[in-house]
Design an enzyme around this catalytic site. Structure first.
Site, PDB file in Angstrom:
ATOM      1  N   LEU A  44      21.564  60.121  27.437  1.00  0.00           N
ATOM      2  CA  LEU A  44      20.183  59.913  27.880  1.00  0.00           C
ATOM      3  C   LEU A  44      20.168  59.581  29.378  1.00  0.00           C
ATOM      4  CD1 LEU A  44      17.210  58.547  26.145  1.00  0.00           C
ATOM      5  CD2 LEU A  44      17.819  57.353  28.241  1.00  0.00           C
ATOM      6  N   TYR A  45      21.215  58.890  29.826  1.00  0.00           N
ATOM      7  CA  TYR A  45      21.323  58.618  31.275  1.00  0.00           C
ATOM      8  C   TYR A  45      21.287  59.940  32.040  1.00  0.00           C
ATOM      9  CZ  TYR A  45      23.658  57.664  35.735  1.00  0.00           C
ATOM     10  OH  TYR A  45      23.989  57.609  37.077  1.00  0.00           O
ATOM     11  N   ALA A  46      22.134  60.888  31.612  1.00  0.00           N
ATOM     12  CA  ALA A  46      22.196  62.192  32.283  1.00  0.00           C
ATOM     13  C   ALA A  46      20.845  62.902  32.208  1.00  0.00           C
ATOM     14  CB  ALA A  46      23.280  63.051  31.639  1.00  0.00           C
ATOM     15  N   THR A  96      17.928  61.551  32.155  1.00  0.00           N
ATOM     16  CA  THR A  96      16.970  60.984  33.127  1.00  0.00           C
ATOM     17  C   THR A  96      17.338  61.420  34.552  1.00  0.00           C
ATOM     18  OG1 THR A  96      18.152  58.853  33.375  1.00  0.00           O
ATOM     19  CG2 THR A  96      16.409  58.971  31.702  1.00  0.00           C
TER      20      THR A  96
END
Ligand SMILES: NC(=O)c1ccc[n+]([C@@H]2O[C@H](COP(=O)([O-])OP(=O)(O)OC[C@H]3O[C@@H](n4cnc5c(N)ncnc54)[C@H](O)[C@@H]3O)[C@@H](O)[C@H]2O)c1
Ligand SMILES: O=C(O)[C@H]1O[C@H](OP(=O)(O)OP(=O)(O)OC[C@H]2O[C@@H](n3ccc(=O)[nH]c3=O)[C@H](O)[C@@H]2O)[C@H](O)[C@@H](O)[C@@H]1O
Length: 383
Positions: free
Chosen positions: A186-188, A190
């Site tokens: 999910l970091y990637a 965003t």
């Protein structure tokens, strides 16, 4: 005003106060040799603190912004902030999502450039707290872009993307034109969203925007949640470290990049950023839009990286090798930096052993081996 008074001031939130305004203005002043006035978001963070100091040193006006959140120990962020204060850089304490604060800041200072580094970082923590990423990396970024779009004149923006946008890409080395539409965390997702949002604001409003895809950055004053830092702590304390491996026993590898090289890449990006072309929320002509990889170009397997750490710490690690948890890691990263070399003169020059040696020296002096670092990762359990 004596910058020593700033610590107290920056922690007090009311930004309509005269002393606060004076500190912001003083910090934004250019010195001899300075060409720009830069707002550095995430200035109390690892990368932000280093780049802020580099800009100030050559005379640029620098104002920081950071919310000092407790993703990792706030004490370290305060210590970095204190270094910046000593150099004459005031860090405004506040959140990117605070529209009134941004409005007030931009009204007070005409920023020629924004170096946007504030974000919820860390790949694996996104499984635990996804909304922190949405808040800072999506909501915070759009709030900042809105403010920049409305400014007159608009500043040029350089901001941190991430190697993680390459996700499940298997073509190596990773080039800027490779696919980035299959994120593994999910970091990637965003960070990819930021690149798409950046393009939109560039297209509609004429904001000059440069995205920098950093590759696993390490160095002194670094991030305690990252492997080089937590592994060092555990080795020093004689505790085991956990090394992930792939589904078929493969070793993971990272293109570890030393902070000084990243600082040079950020500064060169600011120096080569063309002005934005819009005003009053309207684009007048096409504006600059750039994406660069900033990596080291020499991926190292995590096991070999631990061996280098052991050498510098003069102590063996207790290695606990486990299957990679399904928390968003990718198997390897490897930067192609041809474009950054050509356009920015970027030329990473610190090999992993030299960089880790510098980190270990800093770590030992900062935490005075054997004392004072027990609480460093207090409460931190990313997966
Ligand atoms: N360090 C790396 O290996 C690496 C690699 C790729 C990309 N990046 C990106 O580079 C940037 C800097 O990373 P870093 O390693 O210095 O991380 P960091 O966590 O040390 O710094 C980020 C700073 O931003 C602040 N912040 C977070 N959310 C905020 C908000 N909503 N409002 C105001 N301040 C906020 C935090 O308090 C922190 O001090 C981040 O955008 C990160 O995603 C880092
Ligand atoms: O380059 C990037 O874009 C990303 O780099 C780092 O992410 P990561 O590469 O996962 O960095 P570390 O957390 O330091 O991990 C380094 C390596 O060690 C491995 N690792 C990590 C932790 C652990 O306990 N064990 C372990 O084997 C990871 O899988 C990875 O291969 C940063 O944490 C991200 O913020 C950043 O966006």
């Amino acid at each position: 005003m004596n910058p020593r008074a700033w610590t107290f001031l920056s922690r007090r939130s009311p930004y309509s106060n005269a002393a606060w305004e004076k500190a912001v203005l003083q910090s934004s002043q250019r010195q001899e040799g300075g060409q720009m006035t830069v707002l550095v978001t995430g200035a109390a963070g690892f990368v932000g603190s280093h780049v802020s100091l580099a800009l100030k040193k050559r005379g640029d006006g620098v104002v920081g912004l950071d919310n000092f959140n407790d993703y990792y120990p706030v004490e370290l962020k305060r210590a970095r902030a204190s270094n910046l204060e000593q150099a004459g850089i005031f860090i405004v304490e506040g959140d990117l999502n605070d529209q009134n604060l941004l409005m007030k800041l931009f009204k007070l200072v005409h920023f020629t450039h924004i170096l946007h580094l504030a974000a919820q970082a860390g790949v694996r923590y996104a499984v635990k707290n996804p909304l922190a990423y949405v808040h800072s990396n999506v909501g915070g970024f759009v709030t900042l872009l809105e403010q920049c779009k409305n400014s007159q004149p608009q500043p040029a923006i350089v901001y941190a993307s991430s190697s993680s946008v390459y996700g499940l890409n298997s073509k190596v080395p990773f080039s800027e034109d490779d696919r980035t539409d299959h994120p593994a965390s999910l970091y990637a997702a965003t960070k990819k969203a930021d690149e798409v949002l950046a393009h939109t604001y560039n297209h509609i409003y004429g904001l000059s925007i440069t995205a920098l895809r950093f590759f696993t950055v390490y160095g002194p004053w670094g991030r305690p949640d990252m492997a080089y830092f937590s592994f060092t702590r555990n080795i020093v304390e004689g505790k085991p470290i956990t090394i992930f491996q792939g589904p078929h026993g493969e070793e993971l590898a990272r293109d570890f990049t030393f902070i000084d090289d990243i600082v040079k890449g950020c500064v060169a990006s600011l120096d080569t950023a063309l002005p934005s072309t819009g005003s009053g929320g309207k684009k007048h002509k096409k504006a600059q839009f750039r994406i660069y990889n900033l990596g080291n170009t020499q991926p190292v397997k995590v096991g070999d990286f631990v061996s280098i750490l052991e050498k510098h710490l003069k102590k063996k690690a207790i290695r606990n090798i486990i299957p990679m948890p399904s928390t968003g890691d990718v198997m390897f990263t490897h930067a192609n930096v041809t474009r950054a070399k050509h356009d920015l003169g970027y030329n990473p020059s610190t090999d992993l052993s030299t960089g880790l040696h510098i980190f270990v020296k800093w770590y030992k002096s900062y935490y005075k081996e054997g004392a004072g670092h027990e609480d460093m990762l207090k409460g931190y359990k990313p997966y």
